[in-house]
Every structure is written in C-alpha cells, then in structure tokens.
Scaffold this motif. Structure first.
Motif, PDB file in Angstrom:
ATOM      1  N   MET A   1       0.748  -1.265  -0.155  1.00  0.00           N
ATOM      2  CA  MET A   1      -0.266  -0.030   0.144  1.00  0.00           C
ATOM      3  C   MET A   1       0.522   1.312  -0.045  1.00  0.00           C
ATOM      4  SD  MET A   1      -3.526  -0.915  -0.455  1.00  0.00           S
ATOM      5  CE  MET A   1      -2.647  -1.964  -1.355  1.00  0.00           C
ATOM      6  N   VAL A   2       1.579   1.342   1.068  1.00  0.00           N
ATOM      7  CA  VAL A   2       2.809   2.623   0.578  1.00  0.00           C
ATOM      8  C   VAL A   2       3.900   2.776  -0.189  1.00  0.00           C
ATOM      9  CG1 VAL A   2       4.837   3.029   1.452  1.00  0.00           C
ATOM     10  CG2 VAL A   2       3.584   1.795   2.992  1.00  0.00           C
ATOM     11  N   ALA A   3       3.747   1.388  -1.658  1.00  0.00           N
ATOM     12  CA  ALA A   3       4.199   2.103  -2.771  1.00  0.00           C
ATOM     13  C   ALA A   3       2.757   2.155  -3.687  1.00  0.00           C
ATOM     14  CB  ALA A   3       4.478   0.281  -3.678  1.00  0.00           C
ATOM     15  N   LEU A   4       1.728   1.706  -3.275  1.00  0.00           N
ATOM     16  CA  LEU A   4       0.727   2.848  -4.253  1.00  0.00           C
ATOM     17  C   LEU A   4       0.235   4.250  -3.713  1.00  0.00           C
ATOM     18  CD1 LEU A   4      -1.692   1.936  -5.904  1.00  0.00           C
ATOM     19  CD2 LEU A   4      -3.103   1.556  -3.695  1.00  0.00           C
ATOM     20  N   ALA A   5       0.166   4.301  -2.594  1.00  0.00           N
ATOM     21  CA  ALA A   5       0.258   6.281  -2.126  1.00  0.00           C
ATOM     22  C   ALA A   5       1.666   6.799  -2.931  1.00  0.00           C
ATOM     23  CB  ALA A   5       0.780   5.975  -1.168  1.00  0.00           C
ATOM     24  N   ARG A   6       2.599   6.063  -3.081  1.00  0.00           N
ATOM     25  CA  ARG A   6       4.024   6.835  -3.365  1.00  0.00           C
ATOM     26  C   ARG A   6       3.566   6.976  -5.484  1.00  0.00           C
ATOM     27  NH1 ARG A   6       7.346   4.119  -0.164  1.00  0.00           N
ATOM     28  NH2 ARG A   6       8.553   3.294  -1.870  1.00  0.00           N
ATOM     29  N   LYS A   7       3.429   5.535  -5.838  1.00  0.00           N
ATOM     30  CA  LYS A   7       2.812   5.515  -7.033  1.00  0.00           C
ATOM     31  C   LYS A   7       2.334   6.556  -7.419  1.00  0.00           C
ATOM     32  CE  LYS A   7       5.226   0.816  -7.486  1.00  0.00           C
ATOM     33  NZ  LYS A   7       4.632   0.055  -8.377  1.00  0.00           N
ATOM     34  N   THR A   8       0.782   6.409  -7.012  1.00  0.00           N
ATOM     35  CA  THR A   8      -0.144   7.753  -7.327  1.00  0.00           C
ATOM     36  C   THR A   8      -0.276   8.739  -7.190  1.00  0.00           C
ATOM     37  OG1 THR A   8      -1.505   5.757  -6.222  1.00  0.00           O
ATOM     38  CG2 THR A   8      -2.102   7.656  -6.880  1.00  0.00           C
ATOM     39  N   LEU A   9       1.143   9.261  -6.329  1.00  0.00           N
ATOM     40  CA  LEU A   9       1.515  10.630  -6.551  1.00  0.00           C
ATOM     41  C   LEU A   9       2.228  11.169  -7.689  1.00  0.00           C
ATOM     42  CD1 LEU A   9       2.539  11.552  -2.487  1.00  0.00           C
ATOM     43  CD2 LEU A   9       0.948  12.266  -3.821  1.00  0.00           C
ATOM     44  N   VAL A  10       3.167  10.037  -7.913  1.00  0.00           N
ATOM     45  CA  VAL A  10       3.957  10.021  -9.410  1.00  0.00           C
ATOM     46  C   VAL A  10       2.914  10.118 -10.740  1.00  0.00           C
ATOM     47  CG1 VAL A  10       5.737   9.642 -10.880  1.00  0.00           C
ATOM     48  CG2 VAL A  10       6.183   9.441  -8.015  1.00  0.00           C
ATOM     49  N   HIS A  11       1.827   9.448 -10.274  1.00  0.00           N
ATOM     50  CA  HIS A  11       1.385   9.038 -12.303  1.00  0.00           C
ATOM     51  C   HIS A  11       0.366   9.785 -11.973  1.00  0.00           C
ATOM     52  CE1 HIS A  11      -0.652   7.232 -14.970  1.00  0.00           C
ATOM     53  NE2 HIS A  11      -1.373   7.451 -14.604  1.00  0.00           N
ATOM     54  N   GLU A  12       0.254  10.531 -10.690  1.00  0.00           N
ATOM     55  CA  GLU A  12      -1.428  11.869 -10.396  1.00  0.00           C
ATOM     56  C   GLU A  12      -1.084  13.272 -10.077  1.00  0.00           C
ATOM     57  OE1 GLU A  12      -4.305  11.649 -12.237  1.00  0.00           O
ATOM     58  OE2 GLU A  12      -4.543   9.358 -12.344  1.00  0.00           O
ATOM     59  N   TRP A  13       0.699  13.441 -10.220  1.00  0.00           N
ATOM     60  CA  TRP A  13       1.103  14.932  -9.534  1.00  0.00           C
ATOM     61  C   TRP A  13       0.156  15.929  -9.908  1.00  0.00           C
ATOM     62  CZ3 TRP A  13       3.015  18.629 -12.572  1.00  0.00           C
ATOM     63  CH2 TRP A  13       3.180  18.651 -13.901  1.00  0.00           C
ATOM     64  N   ARG A  14      -0.034  16.193 -10.975  1.00  0.00           N
ATOM     65  CA  ARG A  14      -0.987  17.264 -10.739  1.00  0.00           C
ATOM     66  C   ARG A  14      -2.326  17.690 -10.344  1.00  0.00           C
ATOM     67  NH1 ARG A  14       0.151  15.746 -15.849  1.00  0.00           N
ATOM     68  NH2 ARG A  14       2.145  16.720 -17.197  1.00  0.00           N
ATOM     69  N   ARG A  15      -2.542  16.073  -9.948  1.00  0.00           N
ATOM     70  CA  ARG A  15      -3.810  16.955  -8.669  1.00  0.00           C
ATOM     71  C   ARG A  15      -3.286  16.914  -7.575  1.00  0.00           C
ATOM     72  NH1 ARG A  15      -7.691  10.893 -10.036  1.00  0.00           N
ATOM     73  NH2 ARG A  15      -8.124  11.673 -12.433  1.00  0.00           N
ATOM     74  N   PHE A  16      -2.418  16.615  -7.258  1.00  0.00           N
ATOM     75  CA  PHE A  16      -1.522  16.825  -5.633  1.00  0.00           C
ATOM     76  C   PHE A  16      -0.857  17.998  -5.813  1.00  0.00           C
ATOM     77  CE2 PHE A  16      -2.667  12.617  -5.956  1.00  0.00           C
ATOM     78  CZ  PHE A  16      -3.295  11.806  -4.484  1.00  0.00           C
ATOM     79  N   LEU A  17      -0.072  18.219  -6.520  1.00  0.00           N
ATOM     80  CA  LEU A  17       0.312  19.929  -6.960  1.00  0.00           C
ATOM     81  C   LEU A  17       0.062  21.463  -5.516  1.00  0.00           C
ATOM     82  CD1 LEU A  17       3.160  20.816  -8.010  1.00  0.00           C
ATOM     83  CD2 LEU A  17       1.500  21.635  -9.871  1.00  0.00           C
ATOM     84  N   PRO A  18      -1.217  20.932  -6.211  1.00  0.00           N
ATOM     85  CA  PRO A  18      -2.083  22.091  -4.927  1.00  0.00           C
ATOM     86  C   PRO A  18      -1.925  21.953  -3.862  1.00  0.00           C
ATOM     87  CG  PRO A  18      -3.684  21.589  -7.149  1.00  0.00           C
ATOM     88  CD  PRO A  18      -2.218  20.553  -6.848  1.00  0.00           C
ATOM     89  N   ALA A  19      -1.817  20.896  -3.533  1.00  0.00           N
ATOM     90  CA  ALA A  19      -2.282  20.190  -2.244  1.00  0.00           C
ATOM     91  C   ALA A  19      -0.558  20.828  -1.780  1.00  0.00           C
ATOM     92  CB  ALA A  19      -2.887  19.134  -1.667  1.00  0.00           C
ATOM     93  N   ILE A  20       0.311  20.102  -2.112  1.00  0.00           N
ATOM     94  CA  ILE A  20       1.292  20.632  -1.993  1.00  0.00           C
ATOM     95  C   ILE A  20       2.355  21.273  -1.848  1.00  0.00           C
ATOM     96  CG2 ILE A  20       4.116  20.471  -2.824  1.00  0.00           C
ATOM     97  CD1 ILE A  20       3.354  17.486  -4.111  1.00  0.00           C
ATOM     98  N   LEU A  21       1.925  22.769  -2.850  1.00  0.00           N
ATOM     99  CA  LEU A  21       1.971  24.378  -2.885  1.00  0.00           C
ATOM    100  C   LEU A  21       1.190  24.266  -1.836  1.00  0.00           C
ATOM    101  CD1 LEU A  21       1.760  25.058  -6.038  1.00  0.00           C
ATOM    102  CD2 LEU A  21       3.509  24.716  -5.383  1.00  0.00           C
ATOM    103  N   ALA A  22       0.254  24.517  -1.183  1.00  0.00           N
ATOM    104  CA  ALA A  22      -0.795  24.546  -0.407  1.00  0.00           C
ATOM    105  C   ALA A  22      -0.069  24.628   1.444  1.00  0.00           C
ATOM    106  CB  ALA A  22      -1.675  24.479  -0.234  1.00  0.00           C
ATOM    107  N   VAL A  23       1.021  23.251   0.780  1.00  0.00           N
ATOM    108  CA  VAL A  23       1.726  23.006   2.590  1.00  0.00           C
ATOM    109  C   VAL A  23       2.731  23.591   2.713  1.00  0.00           C
ATOM    110  CG1 VAL A  23       2.697  20.591   3.963  1.00  0.00           C
ATOM    111  CG2 VAL A  23       0.007  20.209   3.065  1.00  0.00           C
ATOM    112  N   GLY A  24       3.570  23.762   1.500  1.00  0.00           N
ATOM    113  CA  GLY A  24       4.258  24.133   1.772  1.00  0.00           C
ATOM    114  C   GLY A  24       4.902  25.801   1.728  1.00  0.00           C
ATOM    115  N   PHE A  25       3.933  26.665   1.406  1.00  0.00           N
ATOM    116  CA  PHE A  25       3.587  27.675   1.557  1.00  0.00           C
ATOM    117  C   PHE A  25       2.600  27.914   2.971  1.00  0.00           C
ATOM    118  CE2 PHE A  25       0.656  31.876   1.202  1.00  0.00           C
ATOM    119  CZ  PHE A  25       1.430  32.670   0.882  1.00  0.00           C
ATOM    120  N   ALA A  26       1.896  27.635   3.719  1.00  0.00           N
ATOM    121  CA  ALA A  26       1.190  27.234   5.212  1.00  0.00           C
ATOM    122  C   ALA A  26       2.721  27.207   6.066  1.00  0.00           C
ATOM    123  CB  ALA A  26       0.524  27.090   5.201  1.00  0.00           C
TER     124      ALA A  26
END
Length: 377
Positions: A1-26
């Motif tokens: 499941m850990v590998a699935l979480a990482r692979k999903t982030l890599v494959h769907e990085w455009r979906r998660f990019l706004p969340a990464i930017l939000a956490v980084g900005f905060a």
C-alpha cells in the motif's frame, strides 16, 4: 500500500500539486513568522545576549532591560566580596531624545553607557575592540548601521541627545532595539547626557563576570536578598534575557496577535489542502472501488490516503525549507531582525505535518463513495 501511495502521487502529480503548494506555502509562512517573532522580540534582550556578563543586578521586580531603575552603586562592593565574582562593571541605560540633521526631526533613542575598555563586558559580542576604543573620545557614540539613516546623520557627523552635542564615531550590527534606537556611549558620555537630577549618575544595572560561569545559578542565589546594600535583585544572563523577551511577547499583548495570526495561517492552509486532497481522492474513486472489489479493505485504502497526505506534507516542507532558507539569508543581508532556532523549526515542521494529517483525515471521508457497486453504473 505504501508503494501504491507513492506511485499514485507520481502518476497523478498534477492533482496533488496544489495540495503540496498549499502545505509548502503555509509552512513557509509559519517559518518566516517564527523567525520574525524571535528576531523582533529577541531584540528586547540584545543588551544581555550581546554582552559577556554572567550575572545581571538590577532593581527588584524589573521585567525587561528597558524598564530598569537606578540602583545604589555600593552594591558593587557586595558583589566583589563574593569569591566567585571575577569582575563587576556598571551599565547606565537612558531613555533620551535624539535630534539629527536632514529634517528627520526627533527620534526616541536608548542610550547605553558602557565600560569602553577592551575587557568591558557590555556589548562584547557586538562591538570590536577598535570600535570600543573610539568611545573613549569625548561625546562619542556608536549606532547600528540599520538605524543610521533614520537618525539623519553619517559617521563623523554630529547630533544632539537631550540637548547635548554628540558625534557618531562608528556603526556596528546587532544593536537594534525593540521600540526605539540603541545608541552606545562610554559611561562618562552617558552621565553627561542624563538629565534626571535624582539619578546623580547611579547605574541602572551592575553586570558581573564569574570565575566559573557554570556556577551562575548558585552564585545568583547566594547574592540575593542582602538588604544592607539597598534593594536589588540578581539574575543570570540567560534568565534575564528570557524574562525580557517573555515580557514583550506576553505582557504587552503583542504575542497574542502573533498567535492569532499563526492560527489563521494554519486554518486557511488546512482548508485549502483538505479540499485539494478530497478532490484528488474523489477523482480516483473508481480506482479505489476497483481495489475494494479485488479484496483490498477500506481500512487499507484509508492508509493509502493518509500516506499520500504524509508525502504531500513532506514535499511541501522540502520546498518551504529551501525557499525559507533563501529568504532568511536575504532578510539578514537587509538587516531585517530574523532569528531561527531548532525548537522553533521543529515546531513549524510539526505544524505543517499536522496540517497535512488533518487534511488527510478530511480526504478519507471521500472513500465512502468507493463502493464496488459504483462500477456497475
């Protein structure tokens, strides 16, 4: 499941990019806010942290360095009677009025009268021996390089403090004060600038160097409470610096505003990040439903979402750290009072990861739609 979480982030990085930017900005806002708070309020104790004294002696109940009252100079004899005390020197602190040139008008300044000898303890970490030697000249003063512009004078120029003409003989860094401008002079010059006839040149503080600095707490305790030399209190340098900072942070009300702003940053970041993660999970609901139909339990899917939230937080923190380091270096180059220590940095990291964790818990709720029956629609 850990590998699935990482692979999903890599494959769907455009979906998660706004969340990464939000956490980084905060995280970046919290990091810079902590650095500014420590730097600004830490300047209240610059007299202590910039000096080499182990003990500070002042009027009982003094809450901050700038709130000191004159004490009996005979207390120096009491200090020197203790075998652990190696040296004692007076420190004269004045609240004064500065009149410079260039149409700048009046300016509230804090005059620090110190022992200008090479072995002097006051501002030993902020003034070089060459600068200290210049203070031996009559009516000579030194200011922080970041304040000289608003004082309307250049090095070598003259101004008036409490109507007395002084000459700026040099500038240094690390002398900025909270709520005013620090001006350093010799004890003789400071006494000449003192317009209060009731003080008669009495020191505001006495500072002491110990033969063994590790015994500061024990010596301070031993020296307290000798009423024969008049009212006074003894603090270790560390305790007095902390006392001054806490006074400005908590008792003046400024700290409450800072904590409120930190709460707003955390709340806004949590809302933005959680909504982004919810949208990302909702966009993959058919994939989660397929995994559920293949026998992967809902509990395991929840862990996938939480692991995704963790990686979002970690990546956001990495970006915030790199950009924050660059901004802090830039701020120090512009004489902006910023200070960051390990406890404050760890607190920012915990808050940012907590933000990602809260967002992950909010996104887990989207898994209720990951029903295998939805694949038949």
């Amino acid at each position: 499941m850990v590998a699935l979480a990482r692979k999903t982030l890599v494959h769907e990085w455009r979906r998660f990019l706004p969340a990464i930017l939000a956490v980084g900005f905060a995280g970046l806002l919290q990091l810079l806010q902590a650095a500014l708070v420590l730097g600004i309020f830490g300047s209240a104790s610059v007299y202590v942290t910039g000096s080499a004294a182990d003990l500070w002696v002042g009027y009982p109940g003094t809450q901050s360095v700038n709130l000191g009252r004159p004490i009996d100079p005979n207390i120096e004899a009491r200090l020197l009677m203790d075998p652990a005390v190696a040296a004692v020197e007076p420190f004269l602190w004045l609240d004064a009025d500065w009149r410079g040139g260039g149409g700048t008008g009046g300016e509230s300044v804090y005059v620090s009268g110190i022992d200008a000898s090479p072995t002097g303890m006051m501002f030993a970490h902020a003034l070089s021996p060459a600068l200290r030697a210049r203070l031996e000249e009559p009516d000579a003063v030194i200011v922080d390089r970041a304040d000289i512009g608003k004082l309307g004078v250049a090095v070598g120029g003259t101004a008036a403090i409490n109507g007395h003409t002084v000459r700026v003989v040099g500038v240094s860094s690390g002398l900025r004060a909270l709520g005013g401008v620090n001006v350093v002079s010799s004890l003789a010059t400071a006494r000449a600038l003192d317009t209060d006839p009731t003080d008669t040149g009495r020191p505001t503080y006495l500072v002491a160097r110990l033969s063994d600095p590790t015994q500061a707490d024990a010596v301070a305790q031993r020296l307290r409470g000798d009423g024969a030399f008049g009212p006074y209190e003894v603090w270790t340098a560390r305790a007095f610096a902390r006392r001054s900072v806490l006074y400005w942070m908590l008792d003046t009300g400024a700290g409450a505003g800072v904590l409120f702003l930190a709460g707003i940053v955390f709340l806004v970041g949590a809302v933005i990040t959680s909504q982004t993660l919810v949208a990302a999970v909702a966009g993959s609901v058919r994939e989660y439903a397929t995994l559920n139909a293949l026998g992967v339990g809902v509990g395991a899917l929840r862990w996938v979402v939480l692991e995704q939230a963790f990686w979002v937080g970690a990546l956001g923190l990495l970006g915030a750290t790199l950009l924050g380091t660059l901004l802090l270096v830039l701020a120090r180059g512009q004489d902006v009072p910023v200070v960051l220590n390990l406890p404050a940095t760890l607190a920012c990291v915990v808050l940012a990861l907590g933000l990602a964790g809260v967002s992950g818990l909010a996104a887990v709720r989207s898994l209720r739609h990951a029903d295998p029956a939805s694949l038949l629609r």
